[in-house]
Design a protein around this motif. Structure first.
Motif, PDB file in Angstrom:
ATOM      1  N   LYS A   8      39.830  21.550  85.596  1.00  0.00           N
ATOM      2  CA  LYS A   8      40.313  22.927  85.556  1.00  0.00           C
ATOM      3  C   LYS A   8      41.499  22.970  84.588  1.00  0.00           C
ATOM      4  O   LYS A   8      42.631  22.615  84.926  1.00  0.00           O
ATOM      5  N   MET A   9      41.221  23.407  83.367  1.00  0.00           N
ATOM      6  CA  MET A   9      42.222  23.314  82.308  1.00  0.00           C
ATOM      7  C   MET A   9      43.447  24.179  82.585  1.00  0.00           C
ATOM      8  O   MET A   9      44.555  23.871  82.128  1.00  0.00           O
ATOM      9  N   ARG A  10      43.275  25.256  83.334  1.00  0.00           N
ATOM     10  CA  ARG A  10      44.424  26.118  83.630  1.00  0.00           C
ATOM     11  C   ARG A  10      45.431  25.421  84.540  1.00  0.00           C
ATOM     12  O   ARG A  10      46.599  25.812  84.572  1.00  0.00           O
ATOM     13  N   LEU A  11      44.996  24.450  85.301  1.00  0.00           N
ATOM     14  CA  LEU A  11      45.851  23.835  86.306  1.00  0.00           C
ATOM     15  C   LEU A  11      46.535  22.563  85.824  1.00  0.00           C
ATOM     16  O   LEU A  11      47.421  22.044  86.500  1.00  0.00           O
ATOM     17  N   LEU A  12      46.130  22.054  84.668  1.00  0.00           N
ATOM     18  CA  LEU A  12      46.748  20.832  84.151  1.00  0.00           C
ATOM     19  C   LEU A  12      48.234  21.027  83.892  1.00  0.00           C
ATOM     20  O   LEU A  12      48.666  22.085  83.451  1.00  0.00           O
ATOM     21  N   GLU A  13      48.999  19.995  84.148  1.00  0.00           N
ATOM     22  CA  GLU A  13      50.396  19.938  83.729  1.00  0.00           C
ATOM     23  C   GLU A  13      50.516  18.861  82.669  1.00  0.00           C
ATOM     24  O   GLU A  13      49.981  17.759  82.821  1.00  0.00           O
ATOM     25  N   VAL A  14      51.201  19.167  81.587  1.00  0.00           N
ATOM     26  CA  VAL A  14      51.263  18.271  80.441  1.00  0.00           C
ATOM     27  C   VAL A  14      52.713  17.993  80.074  1.00  0.00           C
ATOM     28  O   VAL A  14      53.555  18.895  80.077  1.00  0.00           O
ATOM     29  N   THR A  15      52.992  16.737  79.765  1.00  0.00           N
ATOM     30  CA  THR A  15      54.309  16.358  79.259  1.00  0.00           C
ATOM     31  C   THR A  15      54.155  15.822  77.843  1.00  0.00           C
ATOM     32  O   THR A  15      53.067  15.391  77.434  1.00  0.00           O
ATOM     33  N   GLY A  16      55.238  15.816  77.096  1.00  0.00           N
ATOM     34  CA  GLY A  16      55.192  15.386  75.707  1.00  0.00           C
ATOM     35  C   GLY A  16      55.015  13.879  75.564  1.00  0.00           C
ATOM     36  O   GLY A  16      55.123  13.128  76.504  1.00  0.00           O
TER      37      GLY A  16
END
Length: 566
Positions: free
Chosen positions: A558-566
């Motif tokens: 579910k791409m809307r729910l991903l959390e991403v860090t640098g």
């Protein structure tokens, strides 16, 4: 929904307040969408990495993706992309599968036949056009018009006026449509734009689950500019979701960037998605090299990857069902139920999984995913789905055996993993029943199936489009043709059809679910197909991403729910 690849697939519990004369999906449930946004990071991040660069997620899609037009897209990868490009009237909680309102303020009915949809004001497509009642009406009319040959056309057959929009036409392999008889109408008589934010829908007959369907891709709205240039919109759609397509080099990659003016609650905390197109499991080397954030391991690498403590992964069983179908329209041993049961009981499902796809499939003993959608329970197949070589031999004998000297053909599409899987199934049948077999992998599998061109059992796969046990049953097995049966199998049972109809016309969804369960019980008595496996998705991910949630229907992240860090 037919799933055409070996990729794992493929999404729910029923809405509260299901009684007649009540709000079906009310604005009060909007708190659920806010909760989902909160757990995904929402808009709390500035969307930049530590060095100020845009945050990008890299994932993969198969090279089977051929359109991004919502009314024509009906396989897992298309749907996964469109899930962030478009917003629909409702969305589905990925954990509970329950629908919750998104663009809809409320969806109401007093009789389950006439539905009133109130649409939130103030939202727009990426080109600035309003997302209003007309945007949904024109999308549904375009999808329902037969000569447009949209893949999701049949989803609108419940709406009044659908039959008048079909006519007679033929679609060639290259997509060219030849119209033999023009439809009598070009709009659904059951759609009425009451005012800019209100759409009234009149069905041919009551269907208690109509609102449950409305989060499916085929019901998304469409911009007028998209209809004005439909060909351009297939590759660069004008959506209304949190991301917009930047570029699609078909066969290579698809890039989407965050839409700056998006006002919806579910706003990811990153800026860019890059989907790289691969065939089969070839993204795995790139994942190992650190070039991908999300990937599935191919069968040859799966066990090693699964046991590697350095790799991060999430997994969950999904709603995709693989089953063995029989050409009941053809005169052969499979027209005898005892023969069909013999083949099913001769297959050690767990042994097949362990040999070919360990950890990636779950033995199936039902036609509806247990605990995955309302009405799904385990064990409805009973002894016929239990490995028992002695009972299988007895059933084969009761059916008159297999014709001496003949080889049974098992038909399937061209897919290396599925060929390995069905070779193992064929080996089980030969080992336990002495029936020789051959595989017939064919690139035009779906056309041949529709044309009833199979001379033996064939591989089938289905995952539901909305959270209701009816979606595993009615679309696959129902038929109004007592002589020919349904298209794919030739199956017909009046009692089954009646049970589906009783569910459709039930006053509440709980009552409907019970009727649909009765339909599955009738299906078990007739045993027209043999359930084999449900898909267990194992998704590996980089340490840059967290909150990786697998969609229980498509099997994709579910791409809307991903959390991403640098």
């Amino acid at each position: 929904m037919v799933q055409g690849t070996s990729q794992a697939v493929p999404e729910r519990n029923h809405v509260t307040n299901r009684a007649r004369s009540t709000t079906r999906i009310a604005a009060g449930l909007a708190a659920l969408s806010l909760g989902l946004a909160a757990c995904s990071g929402g808009g709390s991040s500035d969307g930049e990495g530590d060095g100020g660069e845009d945050l990008t997620v890299t994932s993969s899609i198969s090279q089977d993706v051929d359109t991004l037009l919502p009314m024509d897209a009906n396989v897992g990868d298309n749907i996964a992309v469109l899930d962030v490009i478009y917003d629909g009237l409702v969305r589905y909680d990925p954990e509970t599968t329950e629908p919750y309102p998104y663009l809809a303020e409320e969806i109401t009915t007093t009789d389950n036949q006439v539905w009133t949809i109130k649409i939130k004001p103030g939202t727009t497509f990426h080109n600035g056009e309003p997302v209003d009642a007309e945007a949904f009406a024109r999308a549904w009319n375009y999808a329902a018009y037969g000569p447009n040959a949209m893949g999701n056309n049949y989803f609108f057959e419940r709406i009044e006026g659908y039959d008048d929009m079909q006519g007679e036409y033929e679609e060639a392999d290259d997509g060219t449509v030849t119209v033999d008889e023009e439809p009598a109408a070009d709009e659904l008589s059951g759609l009425e734009v009451v005012d800019p934010q209100t759409l009234q829908v009149t069905l041919n007959a009551p269907f208690v689950g109509f609102d449950t369907m409305l989060g499916y891709t085929g019901f998304f709205p469409i911009a007028q500019a998209c209809l004005d240039d439909i060909e351009a919109c297939t590759t660069k759609p004008i959506g209304n979701g949190p991301f917009q397509v930047e570029e699609w080099s078909q066969g290579q990659s698809l890039t989407a960037t965050k839409y700056a003016d998006y006002t919806g609650a579910e706003t990811p905390n990153y800026d860019r998605i890059e989907w790289v197109e691969y065939a089969g499991g070839s993204e795995w080397p790139d994942f190992q090299a650190g070039l991908m954030d999300l990937a599935e391991a191919p069968s040859a690498n799966f066990t090693q990857a699964y046991d590697d403590p350095a790799l991060q992964r999430v997994e969950r069983p999904t709603a995709a069902l693989t089953y063995l179908s029989f050409p009941l329209y053809d005169d052969g041993p499979w027209t005898d139920i005892e023969f069909r049961k013999a083949l099913s009981m001769a297959i050690d499902r767990q042994a097949v999984i362990d040999a070919v796809l360990p950890g990636q499939r779950v033995p199936a003993d039902s036609w509806v995913m247990p605990d995955g959608v309302p009405g799904g329970v385990a064990g409805t197949c009973g002894e016929a789905c239990t490995f028992n070589p002695e009972a299988a031999k007895a059933a084969l004998e009761a059916a008159g055996g297999w014709p001496e000297g003949e080889t049974m053909t098992i038909h399937l599409g061209v897919d290396e993993t599925e060929q390995e899987l069905f070779q193992a199934i064929g080996d089980q049948i030969t080992l336990n029943l002495g029936i020789p077999y051959e595989l017939d992998p064919t690139p035009d599998f779906f056309d041949r199936r529709s044309n009833r061109d199979f001379s033996g059992p064939f591989r089938s796969n289905w995952f539901p489009d909305y959270p209701l046990n009816e979606n595993y049953l009615g679309p696959v097995y129902a038929s109004d043709d007592a002589e020919e049966g349904n298209t794919n199998f030739g199956y017909y049972n009046e009692d089954f059809n009646n049970a589906i109809a009783d569910g459709d016309s039930a006053a509440t969804l709980d009552e409907a679910v019970t009727n649909y369960q009765e339909a599955e019980r009738i299906l078990a008595e007739d045993f027209p197909t043999a359930p084999l496996f449900y898909t267990n998705v194992v998704l590996f991910h980089s340490d840059r991403v967290s909150n990786v949630v697998i969609d229980p229907f498509s099997g994709r992240a579910k791409m809307r729910l991903l959390e991403v860090t640098g």
